[in-house]
Scaffold this active site. Structure first.
Site, PDB file in Angstrom:
ATOM      1  N   GLY A   9      30.927  56.946  37.638  1.00 52.14           N
ATOM      2  CA  GLY A   9      30.990  55.663  38.343  1.00 52.14           C
ATOM      3  C   GLY A   9      30.141  55.681  39.596  1.00 52.14           C
ATOM      4  N   GLY A  11      29.929  53.108  41.715  1.00 54.63           N
ATOM      5  CA  GLY A  11      30.381  51.988  42.545  1.00 54.63           C
ATOM      6  C   GLY A  11      30.568  52.475  43.978  1.00 54.63           C
ATOM      7  CG  PHE A  12      31.935  49.770  47.015  1.00 61.98           C
ATOM      8  CD1 PHE A  12      31.048  49.579  48.054  1.00 61.98           C
ATOM      9  CD2 PHE A  12      32.221  48.700  46.188  1.00 61.98           C
ATOM     10  CE1 PHE A  12      30.452  48.343  48.279  1.00 61.98           C
ATOM     11  CE2 PHE A  12      31.645  47.463  46.399  1.00 61.98           C
ATOM     12  CZ  PHE A  12      30.756  47.284  47.450  1.00 61.98           C
ATOM     13  CD  GLU A 161      35.092  35.219  48.868  1.00 68.74           C
ATOM     14  OE1 GLU A 161      35.237  35.716  49.988  1.00 68.74           O
ATOM     15  OE2 GLU A 161      34.741  35.885  47.876  1.00 68.74           O
ATOM     16  CG  ASP A 297      39.081  48.749  42.814  1.00 67.50           C
ATOM     17  OD1 ASP A 297      39.284  48.975  44.025  1.00 67.50           O
ATOM     18  OD2 ASP A 297      38.536  47.705  42.388  1.00 67.50           O
TER      19      ASP A 297
HETATM   20  C1  LIG Z   1      34.357  39.187  42.376  1.00 63.75           C
HETATM   21  C2  LIG Z   1      34.861  40.290  43.283  1.00 63.75           C
HETATM   22  C3  LIG Z   1      34.925  40.048  44.652  1.00 63.75           C
HETATM   23  C4  LIG Z   1      35.372  41.043  45.505  1.00 63.75           C
HETATM   24  N1  LIG Z   1      35.396  40.782  46.844  1.00 63.75           N
HETATM   25  C5  LIG Z   1      35.743  41.762  47.698  1.00 63.75           C
HETATM   26  C6  LIG Z   1      35.679  41.543  49.111  1.00 63.75           C
HETATM   27  O1  LIG Z   1      35.311  40.465  49.573  1.00 63.75           O
HETATM   28  N2  LIG Z   1      36.031  42.573  49.926  1.00 63.75           N
HETATM   29  C7  LIG Z   1      36.436  43.780  49.433  1.00 63.75           C
HETATM   30  O2  LIG Z   1      36.698  44.697  50.213  1.00 63.75           O
HETATM   31  N3  LIG Z   1      36.530  44.017  48.111  1.00 63.75           N
HETATM   32  C8  LIG Z   1      36.190  43.036  47.232  1.00 63.75           C
HETATM   33  N4  LIG Z   1      36.253  43.268  45.876  1.00 63.75           N
HETATM   34  C9  LIG Z   1      36.814  44.540  45.394  1.00 63.75           C
HETATM   35  C10 LIG Z   1      35.786  45.648  45.463  1.00 63.75           C
HETATM   36  O3  LIG Z   1      34.569  45.227  44.891  1.00 63.75           O
HETATM   37  C11 LIG Z   1      36.353  46.871  44.736  1.00 63.75           C
HETATM   38  O4  LIG Z   1      37.535  47.264  45.402  1.00 63.75           O
HETATM   39  C12 LIG Z   1      35.373  48.018  44.712  1.00 63.75           C
HETATM   40  O5  LIG Z   1      34.209  47.655  44.011  1.00 63.75           O
HETATM   41  C13 LIG Z   1      35.989  49.263  44.073  1.00 63.75           C
HETATM   42  O6  LIG Z   1      35.054  50.296  44.072  1.00 63.75           O
HETATM   43  P1  LIG Z   1      35.083  51.423  42.926  1.00 63.75           P
HETATM   44  O7  LIG Z   1      34.033  52.405  43.298  1.00 63.75           O
HETATM   45  O8  LIG Z   1      36.459  51.901  42.725  1.00 63.75           O
HETATM   46  O9  LIG Z   1      34.701  50.651  41.601  1.00 63.75           O
HETATM   47  P2  LIG Z   1      33.379  49.765  41.242  1.00 63.75           P
HETATM   48  O10 LIG Z   1      32.678  49.334  42.474  1.00 63.75           O
HETATM   49  O11 LIG Z   1      33.926  48.745  40.322  1.00 63.75           O
HETATM   50  O12 LIG Z   1      32.481  50.803  40.482  1.00 63.75           O
HETATM   51  C14 LIG Z   1      32.834  51.349  39.251  1.00 63.75           C
HETATM   52  C15 LIG Z   1      31.568  51.839  38.581  1.00 63.75           C
HETATM   53  O13 LIG Z   1      31.939  52.578  37.422  1.00 63.75           O
HETATM   54  C16 LIG Z   1      31.084  52.241  36.349  1.00 63.75           C
HETATM   55  N5  LIG Z   1      31.831  52.489  35.113  1.00 63.75           N
HETATM   56  C17 LIG Z   1      32.966  51.888  34.705  1.00 63.75           C
HETATM   57  N6  LIG Z   1      33.397  52.411  33.550  1.00 63.75           N
HETATM   58  C18 LIG Z   1      32.494  53.377  33.205  1.00 63.75           C
HETATM   59  C19 LIG Z   1      32.391  54.281  32.120  1.00 63.75           C
HETATM   60  N7  LIG Z   1      33.313  54.323  31.152  1.00 63.75           N
HETATM   61  N8  LIG Z   1      31.326  55.113  32.070  1.00 63.75           N
HETATM   62  C20 LIG Z   1      30.377  55.093  33.056  1.00 63.75           C
HETATM   63  N9  LIG Z   1      30.445  54.261  34.114  1.00 63.75           N
HETATM   64  C21 LIG Z   1      31.490  53.420  34.199  1.00 63.75           C
HETATM   65  C22 LIG Z   1      30.747  50.781  36.597  1.00 63.75           C
HETATM   66  O14 LIG Z   1      29.529  50.414  35.969  1.00 63.75           O
HETATM   67  C23 LIG Z   1      30.658  50.722  38.121  1.00 63.75           C
HETATM   68  O15 LIG Z   1      29.346  50.951  38.586  1.00 63.75           O
HETATM   69  C24 LIG Z   1      35.801  42.290  44.984  1.00 63.75           C
HETATM   70  C25 LIG Z   1      35.733  42.524  43.609  1.00 63.75           C
HETATM   71  C26 LIG Z   1      35.262  41.536  42.763  1.00 63.75           C
HETATM   72  C27 LIG Z   1      35.179  41.794  41.282  1.00 63.75           C
END
Ligand SMILES: Cc1cc2nc3c(=O)[nH]c(=O)nc-3n(C[C@H](O)[C@H](O)[C@H](O)COP(=O)(O)OP(=O)(O)OC[C@H]3O[C@@H](n4cnc5c(N)ncnc54)[C@H](O)[C@@H]3O)c2cc1C
Length: 413
Positions: A9, A11-12, A161, A297
């Site tokens: 992943g 993501g953030f 939003e 998340d």
């Molecule tokens: C529409 C929307 C608006 C939001 N607004 C806000 C806001 O205003 N403020 C705020 O603080 N938070 C906001 N959030 C929440 C925030 O975006 C998430 O809390 C944050 O992105 C979580 O980060 P993460 O690294 O856990 O997951 P993510 O950022 O979701 O990253 C997960 C990554 O894993 C990858 N992945 C998933 N499954 C697999 C797999 N099986 N194999 C390989 N790669 C995989 C994905 O491609 C992705 O790049 C919002 C979310 C959404 C959807």
């Protein structure tokens, strides 16, 4: 041989873990199913034509180009075993694993609703919603239909939003663009099952958000539960009362559940909570597996007796924390530092909760703008989005209003 850290992943959480390990004596493999890091908080701007997809995403490979201890692999991870991950193209072994695959939409057992009410989680979701929303105005112009309705399900930040941006677009941006319809006559309905919008914000800010939405011309239905969604038909109920809505486009912003990869960790003994998040130790390790971490998340963890919310700052903090633990720089449990919550409503309104300081209206909107642009991953993106935003603000334009449907193909001879 140095330790091999696999991060699933980008993501953030995953990206921040990788960056924090820059100086560590480790080899890192970062696997993501896409080749870009996505700034999800601005997805609704793509869905409403405010910015283009490339403005809120950066290739992961580019972000990490100067970090020589990271290899980036675009692949989908399907399964996690005790010392390897299984991808679509094979297996990759690890000494240490960080799982950070985020969350996805949750239709509470009604997966068939997804076809008629898409959720907003990925760039393809955002461009598909953009096509539906803009396509609805195009269809109305073609058919001369006066009755244009949009339904947004879910009164959290994303729903608020989206409703604000669609209402703003209908009232202002599109005002002079059509000849046979009045876009400002479109109905934007925001449906929330609970008693108020933005339940994670203080009550006074929820009320202010509702007033600001109504000022923009949206209708807010709190206490109404969606009971059925079909093609252009949404049924909502409040007690014994029922209403049938006939929207041209419906957007689902009502629920999220953790990424499906969490289930794979059950084979290693993990317990999942009701949203499918993986219950982890206070140091974010999987119980019984000191070399497997879950962050962002996907992780279910508490701090000060309260569950850590699924927001970007929490994911960033978890990613950095895990990297520090791996390097022996951090020994205590994960502590979440809540920096406040923001939501925007249309062009220059919003709500901001920084604990003791609470704002609404223009100040909240400006704070939201500053914070979101500051955190945009690449400098170029920041600059582009800032310029585009300033332009949109002055002209009330939304320059990325392109309808691109997958089924549209070039005409052939
Ligand atoms: C529409 C929307 C608006 C939001 N607004 C806000 C806001 O205003 N403020 C705020 O603080 N938070 C906001 N959030 C929440 C925030 O975006 C998430 O809390 C944050 O992105 C979580 O980060 P993460 O690294 O856990 O997951 P993510 O950022 O979701 O990253 C997960 C990554 O894993 C990858 N992945 C998933 N499954 C697999 C797999 N099986 N194999 C390989 N790669 C995989 C994905 O491609 C992705 O790049 C919002 C979310 C959404 C959807």
């Amino acid at each position: 041989m140095s330790c091999h850290v696999v991060i699933v992943g980008g993501g953030f959480a995953g990206l921040n873990a990788a960056k924090r390990l820059k100086k560590a004596d480790v080899e890192i493999t970062l696997i993501d199913r896409t080749n870009y890091h996505l700034f999800q908080p601005l997805l609704y701007q793509v869905a409403t034509g405010g910015v283009s997809p490339a403005d809120i995403a950066s290739p992961i490979r580019y972000v990490l180009r100067r970090q020589k201890n990271v290899k980036v692999v675009q692949d989908v991870v399907r399964e996690i075993r005790d010392s390897e991950v299984v991808t679509d193209s094979g297996t990759i072994g690890f000494d240490v694993l960080i799982v950070a695959t985020g969350a996805t939409h949750h239709y509470f057992g009604n997966n068939e609703w997804a076809e008629y009410a898409p959720g907003l989680k990925t760039l393809p979701d955002a461009t598909a919603i953009r096509a539906r929303v803009l396509g609805a105005f195009e269809e109305a112009e073609r058919t001369g239909s006066e009755d244009l309705t949009f339904v947004i399900v879910g009164g959290g930040p994303t729903g608020v939003e989206m409703a604000g941006a669609i209402a703003e677009m209908a009232r202002h941006t599109l005002r002079s663009d059509f000849r046979d319809i009045d876009p400002a006559a479109a109905h934007v309905l925001l449906v929330e099952a609970g008693p108020r919008l933005l339940p994670s914000f203080p009550e006074d800010l929820s009320r202010k958000a509702e007033v600001q939405l109504i000022d923009l011309g949206a209708r807010v239905l709190t206490g109404w539960r969606v009971t059925a969604i079909e093609e252009r038909r949404v049924v909502v109920a409040k007690g014994a009362e029922e209403q049938v809505l006939y929207p041209q486009a419906t957007v689902w912003a009502a629920g999220v559940k953790a990424s499906i990869l969490g289930k794979s960790l059950q084979l290693l003994g993990a317990t999942l909570d009701r949203s499918g998040r993986v219950e982890v130790n206070p140091d974010l390790t999987l119980p019984g597996w000191p070399n497997i971490y879950v962050a962002g998340d996907l992780a279910a963890v508490s701090h000060d007796g309260k569950p850590v919310p699924g927001v970007a700052p929490a994911a960033i903090q978890m990613g950095k924390y895990v990297a520090d633990v791996i390097q022996g720089k951090e020994g205590g449990p994960f502590r979440y530092r809540d920096k406040g919550s923001l939501a925007t409503i249309g062009r220059s309104a919003g709500v901001a909760d920084f604990g003791r300081a609470r704002f609404s209206g223009f100040i909240a909107w400006a704070a939201w703008l500053g914070v979101h642009i500051f955190f945009l991953i690449g400098f170029e993106n920041r600059l582009l989005v800032m310029i585009q935003w300033a332009w949109n603000y002055v002209t009330r334009n939304r320059s990325a209003r392109l309808v691109m449907r997958h089924e549209q193909t070039e005409e052939k001879d």
